[in-house]
Scaffold this motif. Structure first.
Motif, PDB file in Angstrom:
ATOM      1  N   ARG A  31       3.528  -0.291  10.479  1.00 28.78           N
ATOM      2  CA  ARG A  31       4.105   0.809   9.738  1.00 28.78           C
ATOM      3  C   ARG A  31       5.484   0.371   9.250  1.00 28.78           C
ATOM      4  O   ARG A  31       6.271  -0.168  10.030  1.00 28.78           O
ATOM      5  N   LYS A  32       5.739   0.609   7.979  1.00 30.27           N
ATOM      6  CA  LYS A  32       7.000   0.126   7.410  1.00 30.27           C
ATOM      7  C   LYS A  32       8.186   0.830   8.063  1.00 30.27           C
ATOM      8  O   LYS A  32       8.199   2.045   8.180  1.00 30.27           O
ATOM      9  N   TRP A  34      12.348   0.263   8.050  1.00 29.78           N
ATOM     10  CA  TRP A  34      13.536  -0.499   7.664  1.00 29.78           C
ATOM     11  C   TRP A  34      14.582  -0.468   8.771  1.00 29.78           C
ATOM     12  O   TRP A  34      14.797   0.568   9.378  1.00 29.78           O
ATOM     13  N   LYS A  78       6.485  -3.392  -3.450  1.00 31.32           N
ATOM     14  CA  LYS A  78       6.324  -3.145  -2.014  1.00 31.32           C
ATOM     15  C   LYS A  78       7.248  -2.076  -1.467  1.00 31.32           C
ATOM     16  O   LYS A  78       7.179  -1.715  -0.301  1.00 31.32           O
ATOM     17  N   SER A  79       8.195  -1.608  -2.316  1.00 30.23           N
ATOM     18  CA  SER A  79       9.151  -0.634  -1.813  1.00 30.23           C
ATOM     19  C   SER A  79       9.779   0.135  -2.953  1.00 30.23           C
ATOM     20  O   SER A  79       9.834  -0.354  -4.081  1.00 30.23           O
ATOM     21  N   SER A  80      10.252   1.320  -2.619  1.00 32.20           N
ATOM     22  CA  SER A  80      11.006   2.078  -3.622  1.00 32.20           C
ATOM     23  C   SER A  80      12.454   1.607  -3.655  1.00 32.20           C
ATOM     24  O   SER A  80      13.216   1.977  -4.535  1.00 32.20           O
ATOM     25  N   ARG A  81      12.829   0.791  -2.664  1.00 30.69           N
ATOM     26  CA  ARG A  81      14.202   0.273  -2.645  1.00 30.69           C
ATOM     27  C   ARG A  81      14.345  -0.823  -3.691  1.00 30.69           C
ATOM     28  O   ARG A  81      13.408  -1.586  -3.929  1.00 30.69           O
TER      29      ARG A  81
HETATM   30  O1  I3S Z   1       5.370   1.775   1.280  1.00 32.83           O
HETATM   31  P1  I3S Z   1       5.608   3.168   1.761  1.00 32.83           P
HETATM   32  O2  I3S Z   1       4.535   3.690   2.640  1.00 32.83           O
HETATM   33  O3  I3S Z   1       5.985   4.096   0.661  1.00 32.83           O
HETATM   34  O4  I3S Z   1       6.853   3.023   2.701  1.00 32.83           O
HETATM   35  C1  I3S Z   1       7.693   4.042   3.135  1.00 32.83           C
HETATM   36  C2  I3S Z   1       7.207   4.610   4.439  1.00 32.83           C
HETATM   37  O5  I3S Z   1       6.745   3.591   5.285  1.00 32.83           O
HETATM   38  C3  I3S Z   1       8.281   5.393   5.189  1.00 32.83           C
HETATM   39  O6  I3S Z   1       7.874   5.672   6.482  1.00 32.83           O
HETATM   40  P2  I3S Z   1       6.739   6.700   6.947  1.00 32.83           P
HETATM   41  O7  I3S Z   1       6.023   7.176   5.739  1.00 32.83           O
HETATM   42  O8  I3S Z   1       5.915   5.785   7.809  1.00 32.83           O
HETATM   43  O9  I3S Z   1       7.421   7.749   7.719  1.00 32.83           O
HETATM   44  C4  I3S Z   1       9.585   4.634   5.285  1.00 32.83           C
HETATM   45  O10 I3S Z   1      10.533   5.423   5.943  1.00 32.83           O
HETATM   46  C5  I3S Z   1      10.060   4.261   3.921  1.00 32.83           C
HETATM   47  O11 I3S Z   1      11.290   3.587   4.025  1.00 32.83           O
HETATM   48  C6  I3S Z   1       9.051   3.412   3.216  1.00 32.83           C
HETATM   49  O12 I3S Z   1       9.341   3.194   1.872  1.00 32.83           O
HETATM   50  P3  I3S Z   1      10.387   2.303   1.133  1.00 32.83           P
HETATM   51  O13 I3S Z   1      10.056   2.585  -0.285  1.00 32.83           O
HETATM   52  O14 I3S Z   1      11.713   2.786   1.585  1.00 32.83           O
HETATM   53  O15 I3S Z   1      10.207   0.840   1.434  1.00 32.83           O
END
Ligand code: I3S
Length: 122
Positions: A31-32, A34, A78-81
């Motif tokens: 699970r992503k 950061w 791979k990310s919204s960042r």
């Molecule tokens: O690739 P995803 O799934 O949009 O990534 C986001 C999620 O993993 C989120 O966590 P949960 O949905 O497991 O709670 C993270 O907090 C986000 O940081 C992830 O997205 P970003 O775009 O920030 O990499």
């Protein structure tokens, strides 16, 4: 070249704070999540420490990435960042690295890319 057991300034090309998210570890997609970490780049490895204090007090790295045969690529998908790139290892680890400042991020990217390219292909 065995992995360093702690930070060694004499073999460190660059060190500093980066945002990191592990994507795959031991073959498992994670699970992503950061987190802020302290990264040191050597000619052979990326060493991830919890923070600067633990790195500089001689703690073991939390994660060691072997750069031999590794791949690096910008990965905006791979990310919204912004300013995200991915490093994948021969052993199948995958990490995403990110830094707010585009210029600083590119410095890390280029340094790691050059380190990889100086190593033998596997
Ligand atoms: O690739 P995803 O799934 O949009 O990534 C986001 C999620 O993993 C989120 O966590 P949960 O949905 O497991 O709670 C993270 O907090 C986000 O940081 C992830 O997205 P970003 O775009 O920030 O990499």
């Amino acid at each position: 070249q065995p992995p360093p057991t702690c930070l060694d300034d004499s073999v460190t090309l660059k060190q500093g704070v980066m945002n990191r998210s592990k994507l795959i570890e031991g073959g498992k997609r994670l699970r992503k999540n950061w987190s802020n970490c302290y990264l040191a780049v050597t000619h052979y490895y990326l060493l991830f420490f919890k923070d600067m204090k633990s790195a500089q007090s001689g703690s073991k790295p939390e994660i060691i990435i072997d750069l031999t045969g590794a791949m690096i690529s910008w990965s905006p998908e791979k990310s919204s960042r912004k300013n995200c790139f991915q490093v994948s290892t021969v052993a199948g680890q995958q990490v995403l690295l990110q830094e707010e400042c585009a210029l600083t991020c590119k410095e890390w990217f280029d340094l790691i890319k050059n380190a990889i390219h100086r190593l033998p292909m596997v």
